[in-house]
Design a protein around this motif. Structure first.
Motif: not given
Length: 809
Positions: A7, A9, A64-66
């Motif tokens: 993803e 952003e 986007r990191e998680t």
């Protein structure tokens, strides 16, 4: 090369899509990139995830990191840590993998959508370990399960290995027993019994060493399990040949070492069980914090008070608190008076008075009064939950010194394998008869004695215990490297307002002119000030109310900017303001002029009051120094630190306050935006600096300092910018933070010295350097015992940090 999708952003139009594709394609190792505006994603062929994320960020976008925390079973040494980290980091999309041996966990950050939790778990499984998401396996459950499993394996190995040890070593220790074995069952039967029992040990409790050791060798990254596998397998295979095909060996070398293989496995399992028990105690601080929260709360809904589980309490609920009960969630007192013990949160032993409007914190203990309060923060938003989260993050942090340890252990195990091979070769070529037997004993001893368990535990267990102890003292290390950075600080810069002082003006003095009543004058001054929102006005109003005075109404209020205020009170005109205001209004100060000068010289703001044209009183208002601040300053100076106060006050006022606190170096008249420049000037000579502050305007300075320390009673912005948070707001917490930092780093150095020194000293002994002098050769069994004890020593040494004091006499 396979591509992966993640993803992105910040894309808003077709031009953004083109830019993202060009940026990603330009990264080293990356191929074709395709961005999708509708899905806010990008697919790229190859390229390292950290480099891709950095490139996007530099261009104004964001990948986007998680993150996911995995509980990992089976890690035993620093080599295991390195293997798991490298295995996870090699997955496409993973930006960071940080493994902690002490907590048996891995913190993995990855580009959202690029990799699944199942892929992470599979990657760990391919390395020979078992991984589960931490949410599915609580830390305490994991540790308990690990201890239970190790205890079962240890007992099984002990029952099987003990007869082997007695049959073989009993004859060496007691000649009569040797002759008894020969007369009864004979040598061959004796060896067969040892073979059966040792085989059961190796394929039962010892199977884990072979499974993980083989996996590590297959991946070209041998670890401690590989050392145990090779060492025990060498002793076992040699013994099997001596038992079933003795003709393959020289007659002088026909002996069995089944007991070495069986006892080595048993002793290492014993060491691991002891490690697991000790590691369970390293997380005691977290366990205690979790235990502070009550399970239920007395909640009033629709006029009925009911006992509800804590997770059903909502923001805005009215809660009832009985004497002696724990506060359920963070809230504001609505009715009642009591004293609350906040020591478990702040580290401060004295109970705190709570009345209407006071804030109370979940997990603290109510005294003898009954209270009702409104819930303001529940669940993960409570202070206790945030503290638990911060302590957990700090305990899992990796200090810069850990990277050095990991580099060393990366080549240590291959070096040990080479050393063992050279040892065997040297004994075979130069050793006395039976050379092959001596070579086997020495080679196995080198492999076993060199297991790097202690190296892997040396740093993380000290961090866990040290940060846990700091939390008990009211100090939270938000960023792990602050624990290491704080011990090298040479300058402590302290913001004045809210840090050294309470941050709220208080009336400190009142000098009356002759013929005036103190209570009457104070009540009428308060009546005028009640019309003002100025902090000094509020200080005077509080002083009147604290004395129980009735404040009369004021009329015809007028504010004279820069001078003072005036109003009609009880039929008389009241003037309250500066000396120049009195002079402008024609009021003679008389002897009170000198009293005002004395107050100003002592760092207080003099405020004059006149009634019906006559001077009535001069009041001194000041921001009082916090309790404990002078002692904290003295302790910091006793540590050899350079202490500096930074203030926006005039130089004269700042010097007075500095003198009162024993601070000789004062930087005054500093505007909020000038604090960063002031810090830069203080460390112009290269000195490392810590800054302590509490306000929004302190956030830039906290972030720019080498170590930023925020007062926990300050603003959220300041706390977020800091590396260390003092929960209680007491400056003595800085002393505690420094004390814990020094003690923890000293403990880490002791652990590393022991771990590396142990291997450096005993590997040559295991190889046989003492044999030419005293004909002494280290038994592999003794090597296994010594190796297990080295890890237990490191853990025991780290646990000493649980008793570190706060550094204040």
């Amino acid at each position: 090369m396979a591509g992966y999708t993640f993803e992105v952003e910040g894309m808003t139009c077709g031009a953004c899509v083109g830019r993202v594709e060009r940026i990603l394609s330009a990264v080293d190792g990356a191929g074709k990139a395709v961005a999708n505006l509708a899905q806010n994603s990008a697919t790229v062929e190859g390229g390292a995830a950290p480099a891709l994320a950095a490139a996007l960020e530099q261009a104004g976008f964001a990948a986007r990191e998680t993150h996911l925390t995995l509980a990992i079973e089976g890690m035993t040494c620093a080599s295991c840590v390195g293997r798991v980290e490298r295995g996870l980091a090699a997955l496409p999309g993973v930006t960071q993998a940080q493994v902690n041996l002490a907590t048996s966990s891995a913190e993995v950050r990855f580009l959202a959508g690029a990799v699944t939790p199942d892929a992470l778990i599979s990657a760990v499984a391919a390395l020979g370990y078992v991984a589960k998401p931490q949410a599915q396996l609580g830390a305490e459950d994991h540790k308990t399960a690990e201890m239970d499993d190790l205890r079962r394996q240890l007992l099984t190995a002990l029952v099987l290995a003990l007869p082997v040890f007695v049959l073989e070593m009993g004859g060496h220790l007691v000649p009569a027993f040797h002759h008894f074995i020969l007369r009864t069952i004979g040598t061959q039967t004796n060896w067969l019994i040892q073979f059966v029992l040792t085989t059961a040990v190796l394929i039962g409790p010892g199977r884990v060493f072979y499974r993980r050791g083989w996996a590590s060798l297959r991946h070209g990254a041998p670890d401690m399990n590989a050392l145990v596998m090779i060492g025990t397998a060498a002793a076992y295979v040699f013994s099997v040949i001596a038992t079933f095909a003795p003709g393959l060996l020289p007659s002088a070398a026909r002996a069995v070492y089944f007991e070495a293989a069986a006892v080595i496995v048993t002793l290492i399992l014993l060491g691991r069980w002891m490690e697991a028990r000790a590691k369970g105690r390293t997380g005691a601080a977290i366990a205690r914090l979790v235990g502070l929260a009550p399970k239920t709360a007395q909640v009033e809904r629709d006029g009925v008070v009911q006992d509800l589980p804590l997770d059903q309490v909502l923001v805005g609920d009215i809660l009832h608190l009985r004497p002696g009960e724990k506060v359920a969630v963070d809230g504001e007192v609505l009715t009642g008076d009591s004293y609350v013990d906040e020591s478990m949160i702040s580290g401060e032993p004295a109970p705190v008075a709570k009345t209407v409007g006071a804030a109370i914190t979940g997990g603290t203990v109510n005294g003898t009064g009954a209270l009702t309060y409104r819930a303001l923060r529940v669940g993960a938003d409570t202070m206790l939950a945030q503290i638990i989260r911060m302590v957990g993050e700090a305990q899992g942090a990796r200090l810069p010194v850990q990277d050095l340890v990991n580099k060393i252990t990366g080549w240590f195990v291959p070096a040990v394998l080479l050393a063992a091979a050279l040892t065997v070769l040297a004994w075979v070529v130069f050793g006395p008869a039976p050379a092959l037997t001596h070579a086997l004993v020495a080679g196995v001893a080198v492999l076993i004695i060199a297991c790097p368990c202690a190296m892997g535990l040396a740093v993380p267990v000290s961090i866990m215990v040290g940060t846990g102890r700091a939390a008990e003292l009211g100090v939270l290390f938000r960023k792990g490297d602050a624990l290491q950075g704080l011990q090298s600080v040479q300058v402590i810069a302290l913001d004045k307002t809210g840090t050294l002082t309470a941050g709220r003006p208080e009336m400190t003095d009142m000098v009356l002119a002759k013929g005036f009543d103190r209570n009457v004058v104070l009540a009428r001054i308060a009546a005028v000030e009640a019309k003002s929102e100025h902090p000094i006005a509020q200080a005077i109003l509080r002083a009147a109310r604290d004395k129980g005075l009735e404040v009369p109404p004021a009329f015809d209020f007028a504010s004279h900017t820069g001078f003072g205020i005036a109003a009609q009170v009880a039929g008389q005109r009241m003037l309250v303001g500066s000396a120049r205001f009195m002079a402008r209004e024609g009021v003679d100060l008389g002897d009170l002029g000198k009293a005002g000068d004395t107050l100003a010289a002592n760092g207080k703001t003099p405020l004059f009051a006149a009634m019906a044209g006559r001077i009535a009183a001069v009041i001194g208002v000041a921001d009082p120094v916090k309790p404990g601040t002078p002692e904290a300053i003295a302790a910091l100076k006793a540590m050899g630190l350079r202490v500096v106060m930074i203030s926006g006050d005039t130089k004269a006022t700042a010097r007075v306050i500095g003198g009162e606190l024993g601070i000789t170096e004062v930087v005054a008249e500093v505007l909020p935006e000038g604090k960063v420049e002031a810090l830069a000037a203080l460390r112009a000579d290269g000195a490392r600096l810590a800054f302590v502050g509490d306000g929004i305007n302190d956030a830039p300075a906290l972030a720019s300092a080498d170590v930023g320390i925020a007062i926990g009673t300050g603003t959220d912005v300041a706390i977020e910018a800091a590396d260390v948070v003092l929960i209680s707001g007491d400056l003595r917490g800085v002393v505690s933070a420094l004390t814990v930092s020094h003690a923890t780093m000293r403990n880490i150095k002791q652990n590393l010295f022991w771990a590396f020194g142990y291997n450096a000293a005993l590997i040559p002994v295991a190889a046989g350097v003492l044999y030419p002098l005293w004909a002494v050769q280290l038994s592999p069994m003794l090597a296994a015992g010594a190796m297990a004890m080295s890890s237990v020593f490191v853990l025991s040494n780290a646990l000493r940090l649980r008793w570190v004091s706060g550094g204040m006499a």
